[in-house]
Design a protein around this motif. Structure first.
Motif, mmCIF file in Angstrom:
data_model
loop_
_atom_site.group_PDB
_atom_site.id
_atom_site.type_symbol
_atom_site.label_atom_id
_atom_site.label_comp_id
_atom_site.label_asym_id
_atom_site.label_seq_id
_atom_site.Cartn_x
_atom_site.Cartn_y
_atom_site.Cartn_z
ATOM 1 N N ILE A 1 0.931 -1.074 -0.097
ATOM 2 C CA ILE A 1 0.063 -0.006 -0.111
ATOM 3 C C ILE A 1 1.033 1.223 -0.081
ATOM 4 O O ILE A 1 1.856 1.295 0.724
ATOM 5 C CB ILE A 1 -0.912 0.034 1.275
ATOM 6 N N ILE A 2 0.590 2.169 -1.000
ATOM 7 C CA ILE A 2 1.396 3.260 -1.014
ATOM 8 C C ILE A 2 0.807 4.490 -0.587
ATOM 9 O O ILE A 2 -0.355 4.783 -1.143
ATOM 10 C CB ILE A 2 2.058 3.301 -2.595
ATOM 11 N N GLN B 1 4.952 9.022 8.120
ATOM 12 C CA GLN B 1 4.453 8.802 9.414
ATOM 13 C C GLN B 1 3.454 7.783 9.200
ATOM 14 O O GLN B 1 3.320 6.990 10.200
ATOM 15 C CB GLN B 1 3.673 10.260 9.722
ATOM 16 N N LEU B 2 2.691 7.828 8.277
ATOM 17 C CA LEU B 2 1.533 6.690 8.234
ATOM 18 C C LEU B 2 2.253 5.166 8.170
ATOM 19 O O LEU B 2 1.758 4.393 9.114
ATOM 20 C CB LEU B 2 0.825 6.763 7.083
ATOM 21 N N ALA B 3 3.372 5.047 7.512
ATOM 22 C CA ALA B 3 4.064 3.691 7.557
ATOM 23 C C ALA B 3 4.417 3.453 8.999
ATOM 24 O O ALA B 3 4.660 2.221 9.194
ATOM 25 C CB ALA B 3 5.070 4.000 6.545
ATOM 26 N N LEU B 4 4.866 4.372 9.637
ATOM 27 C CA LEU B 4 5.290 4.095 11.316
ATOM 28 C C LEU B 4 4.204 3.996 12.166
ATOM 29 O O LEU B 4 4.014 3.120 12.864
ATOM 30 C CB LEU B 4 6.198 5.475 11.611
ATOM 31 N N TYR B 5 3.299 5.029 11.866
ATOM 32 C CA TYR B 5 1.921 4.881 12.871
ATOM 33 C C TYR B 5 1.113 3.724 12.771
ATOM 34 O O TYR B 5 0.530 3.104 13.660
ATOM 35 C CB TYR B 5 1.084 6.206 12.907
ATOM 36 N N THR B 6 1.185 3.061 11.568
ATOM 37 C CA THR B 6 0.244 1.962 11.468
ATOM 38 C C THR B 6 0.873 0.471 12.199
ATOM 39 O O THR B 6 0.412 -0.457 12.068
ATOM 40 C CB THR B 6 0.223 1.563 10.060
ATOM 41 N N ILE C 1 3.485 -1.273 3.778
ATOM 42 C CA ILE C 1 3.079 -0.370 3.600
ATOM 43 C C ILE C 1 4.197 0.828 3.135
ATOM 44 O O ILE C 1 5.315 0.491 3.788
ATOM 45 C CB ILE C 1 2.047 0.392 4.629
ATOM 46 N N MET C 2 4.255 1.574 2.148
ATOM 47 C CA MET C 2 5.391 2.431 2.107
ATOM 48 C C MET C 2 4.640 4.081 1.866
ATOM 49 O O MET C 2 3.797 4.060 1.516
ATOM 50 C CB MET C 2 6.044 2.123 0.424
#
Length: 336
Positions: free
Chosen positions: A80-81, A165-170, A157-158
């Motif tokens: 997911i990008i 940030q989303l790649a980290l928070y997920t 996720i990328m």
């Protein structure tokens, strides 16, 4: 209401450059029929982390593009990008989707902005709460996990900048559980030049591997702030790959020359942990002082600044492609 919904759907499709004959008229809640291409799906628009975790957010229709590798057989891994504050940018999200497809990975490029009526939020991050984009990423994961051509245990996720940030928070379990009711989680998180100045923290994470790709010259989202966040995830059990690329600024993977954006809003001088459990609170890095949720915005007004550099670096891009390829081979294990 029916006419209003049809108009909203048409506007979304126009924004994506899609004809109404090539995309579904209503948002999908699963992909069991094996859909590909342009997809509308259901997400949420919470006002912040508290509303997201309370599962009280209003629903929203989001768009994405799902593509598969050529000659893919059986089930494929997927990525997911997630775009950044500038939205989907020519030469970035699409280019990475093509690279990943060649690596044997299906891709789902999510558009969080156009369906909600935005083109960008770089000069005003308050236009769309970060929690809404977190919900989009996790809703996309939940959706892709239902596709018969995708292995639900090999979805990564990328993301870029805000998408990083989303790649980290997920990885944070309070957010994942707020959207996904079963055990589906990302198998790999790849964060490009993410902002780590105001990180979310939680007791439980998915422990999935994380790849940080950062620019040494980045004056928008400084790499040093992410060292601290990487140590947090490592302590929680995530395998970490941390790369700071020489000569690279923010947006180093773009095919555009370096330029200065005077209106860009940056948190480079902030330092605030947002602690999610048992209730949302925050702690300043400089003083160690705990502050209540209503004090977070006043603090951010004192530390947020404007102006940052932005542009591509071909050498840094080559290193990034190599590191992404290695992580995908290790953790998503494409068939070819």
């Amino acid at each position: 209401m029916r006419c209003q919904h049809a108009l909203q759907t048409l506007l979304i499709l126009i924004g994506l450059g899609v004809s109404s004959q090539t995309a579904p008229a209503d948002p999908l809640r699963d992909l069991r029929a094996g859909q590909r291409g342009q997809i509308l799906f259901q997400s949420l628009t919470p006002t912040g982390p508290t509303e997201l975790m309370a599962r009280q957010s209003p629903e929203a229709t989001i768009a994405g593009v799902l593509t598969f590798p050529e000659n893919s057989q059986a089930t494929s891994p997927a990525m997911i990008i997630m775009h950044g504050s500038g939205g989907i940018i020519p030469g970035r999200e699409g280019a990475w989707a093509e690279r990943l497809n060649r690596m044997g990975v299906a891709t789902f490029v999510v558009d969080s902005f156009t369906p909600r009526g935005f083109s960008a939020t770089g000069d005003d991050q308050s236009r769309l709460p970060l929690a809404a984009s977190i919900a989009d990423a996790l809703s996309a994961l939940q959706l892709l996990a239902t596709h018969p051509g995708i292995d639900p245990n090999r979805i990564g996720i990328m993301g870029f900048s805000k998408g990083g940030q989303l790649a980290l928070y997920t990885t944070l379990e309070p957010f994942r559980r707020a959207v996904i009711r079963d055990d589906v989680h990302f198998a790999l998180h790849i964060a490009f030049y993410a902002s780590c100045s105001i990180p979310y923290l939680a007791e439980q994470t998915t422990k999935a591997p994380i790849l940080f790709l950062l620019g040494r010259e980045d004056d928008f989202t400084p790499a040093d702030h992410c060292r601290r966040y990487a140590a947090f995830f490592e302590q929680k059990g995530s395998p970490i790959e941390f790369h700071v690329l020489d000569g690279a600024h923010h947006g180093f993977d773009l095919p555009t020359p370096l330029k200065f954006l005077p209106r860009a809003q940056t948190a480079r001088n902030c330092g605030l942990d947002i602690i999610l459990e048992p209730e949302v609170t925050a702690q300043r890095w400089d003083t160690g002082t705990l502050i209540a949720p209503m004090e977070i915005k006043p603090y951010l007004r004192t530390c947020m600044q404007r102006g940052a550099s932005y542009g591509g670096n071909t050498e840094a891009l080559a290193v990034a492609i190599d590191q992404v390829s290695k992580s995908i081979l290790r953790y998503l294990k494409p068939d070819h």
